[in-house]
Design an enzyme around this catalytic site. Structure first.
Site, PDB file in Angstrom:
ATOM      1  N   ASN B  22      10.959  10.273  28.839  1.00 51.14           N
ATOM      2  CA  ASN B  22      11.419  10.193  30.241  1.00 51.14           C
ATOM      3  C   ASN B  22      12.640   9.292  30.375  1.00 51.14           C
ATOM      4  OD1 ASN B  22      11.544  10.654  32.992  1.00 51.14           O
ATOM      5  ND2 ASN B  22       9.964   9.168  33.515  1.00 51.14           N
ATOM      6  N   GLU B  48      12.910  14.857  26.714  1.00 52.56           N
ATOM      7  CA  GLU B  48      13.538  14.230  27.895  1.00 52.56           C
ATOM      8  C   GLU B  48      14.328  12.993  27.494  1.00 52.56           C
ATOM      9  OE1 GLU B  48      10.557  14.374  31.401  1.00 52.56           O
ATOM     10  OE2 GLU B  48      12.551  14.411  32.296  1.00 52.56           O
ATOM     11  N   ASP B 165       6.465  18.449  24.534  1.00 56.23           N
ATOM     12  CA  ASP B 165       5.908  18.458  25.883  1.00 56.23           C
ATOM     13  C   ASP B 165       5.884  19.916  26.306  1.00 56.23           C
ATOM     14  OD1 ASP B 165       5.310  18.372  28.536  1.00 56.23           O
ATOM     15  OD2 ASP B 165       6.951  17.040  29.113  1.00 56.23           O
ATOM     16  N   ASN B 167       4.139  21.055  28.836  1.00 53.05           N
ATOM     17  CA  ASN B 167       3.929  21.143  30.292  1.00 53.05           C
ATOM     18  C   ASN B 167       2.837  22.148  30.667  1.00 53.05           C
ATOM     19  OD1 ASN B 167       5.351  19.306  32.045  1.00 53.05           O
ATOM     20  ND2 ASN B 167       7.274  20.143  31.260  1.00 53.05           N
ATOM     21  N   HIS B 263       4.630   9.531  29.798  1.00 50.31           N
ATOM     22  CA  HIS B 263       3.863  10.154  28.720  1.00 50.31           C
ATOM     23  C   HIS B 263       3.574   9.095  27.653  1.00 50.31           C
ATOM     24  CE1 HIS B 263       4.965  14.526  29.642  1.00 50.31           C
ATOM     25  NE2 HIS B 263       5.784  13.855  30.422  1.00 50.31           N
TER      26      HIS B 263
END
Lengths: 273, 273
Positions: B22, B48, B165, B167, B263
């Site tokens: 992130n 990310e 990730d 999602n 995360h």
DNA sequence: CTTGCTAGG
DNA sequence: CCTAACAAG
């Protein structure tokens, strides 16, 4: 901070504060409201409130203050506000030209202070020209329009205190790095000449300088580098007054013990009797 | 943290980490680089990264790591990276379709681990669908395109670990609030069916779940409310592997002692001999 | 360097 | 609620 109680008992004092808060929400998290309570101020004129009416919730309107906000149309941008211990007789938003009115750059509050004339205490946020030629052109346009209004008020012999962020230093004494800023917006010859004009031709009074003659008294410091720690500042926040306030000015200072913004509060005490 | 030295002396271990950071810049201020040093990881796949090549300065490339960044075209958005203690034989950016390649959503790194086939360790950042119908449509498109590629890799019998990730939660056990999220992107039946397909039809292995059967093991928690404190989480970060990695999986866990992101790192140890 | 907005998650 | 871009100062 000088308490108002330190004046002789029969001395009636009007304490007026000008502060560019650089975001009212931010300055409140840094303790502005608590400082206001202990400041003994009667009227506080703010600039760059950067808050919409919807965001201006009750927590920004503490008990014991009359409040008025004039936001810009664009959210989070510019805007002025006035907080007062004394009730307003009336409030006027704007100056009657687009740039001032759409960006919330001027509020006038009328007070009955028991003097022969009503007193107008105003919050002015003059545009910055520092982001480029177009910004400078807008600033210059504002200066031109506003000068006409200042002339008119003198013709009317209006009693007025215009607190504000003028985004202009007046003289060499008002900036630490004079030589390095000759081409910087806020220190340009034609901007300083504008201040010469309103003070020397129109007769307005820089009441802070009336009682404080020393160098190194500034009201704004850049966030970049160590400007604040080294007192590399600019005096660009003034209380420009009609001549009737000149001899009433008894004390003036900049409050730097706490930091609510990149500007410091400019506090001036005026005697009313 | 289990040190790799706790395995028997003749046991060669490959430790692979997947983490959605992130914002690499943000996670580094929270101590990610220091954690990497002590993690005993061989390969760390990040998602990310949200950093451009220009912003990815030396401080993000610590001594002793081979590094590779694949940013999105749009600054500050998406992007993947791989950091490795082992040298890359080769690196391939992207998957050959626009959505993956313009947004930096996939990197494949080839390693020589001394096994019969080259090992491909990949960082995948699958689009989120949570911001509306168009986002969900883009996510679904990605799933469709990526499924074809996953099929092809199985046909080639490619040895691969796809960290990422995704999602998407796979099963009831992978999310705390199952019933409340039946209509939420990331928990939609067709998304979970996509994972069923890649695991049960194509034969990829969710190696974390291979060795960790317990409930309440999550890898992402919303920033809103007290989700993290209450462990209201989702397991959406996986290492999906070709079948050859299934029996090599010896240990897997989520590192939650420190917080670098919304995360947590998903760490899996694979035996190489 | 800072505020606040916006988009995205 | 968090990250980062952006505009403005």
């Amino acid at each position: 901070m000088i308490p108002k109680s330190s004046y002789p008992g029969d001395q009636k004092i009007l304490r007026v504060v000008s502060i560019n808060v650089n975001g009212l929400r931010s300055s409140v998290t840094k303790g502005l409201l608590e400082w206001m309570e202990k400041s003994d101020a009667d009227v506080i004129c703010m600039q760059e409130s950067r808050i919409t009416h919807a965001q201006w919730t009750d927590k920004f309107k503490p008990e014991g203050w009359y409040t008025h906000l004039f936001p810009a149309e664009r959210p989070g941008y510019a805007g002025t506000a006035i907080y007062s211990r004394l009730p307003f007789v009336s409030i006027t938003d704007g100056l009657g030209f687009e740039l001032a009115d759409s960006q919330g750059r001027f509020i006038s509050a009328e007070f009955d202070l028991g003097l022969d004339k009503p007193a107008h205490i105003c919050s002015l946020y003059l545009p910055s020209g520092s982001s480029g030629d177009e910004a400078q052109a807008r600033k210059d346009h504002f200066l031109e329009e506003y000068k006409k209004i200042l002339k008119q008020w003198r013709d009317e012999d209006k009693s007025i205190i215009v607190c504000g962020d003028y985004n202009i230093v007046h003289k060499r004494i008002d900036i630490k790095n004079w030589s390095g800023n000759q081409k910087a917006s806020g220190c340009l010859p034609h901007e300083r000449a504008w201040l010469d004009h309103i003070y020397y031709e129109l007769g307005y009074v820089d009441t802070f300088r009336e009682v404080r003659k020393e160098a190194e008294l500034y009201s704004w410091w850049s966030n970049r580098g160590q400007a604040r720690a080294k007192n590399v500042g600019w005096r660009i926040d003034y209380q420009a007054c009609s001549p009737d306030w000149k001899d009433r000015t008894v004390n003036a200072w900049v409050y730097k013990d706490e930091w609510f913004s990149d500007h410091a509060p400019v506090i001036i005490d005026y005697k009313l009797n």
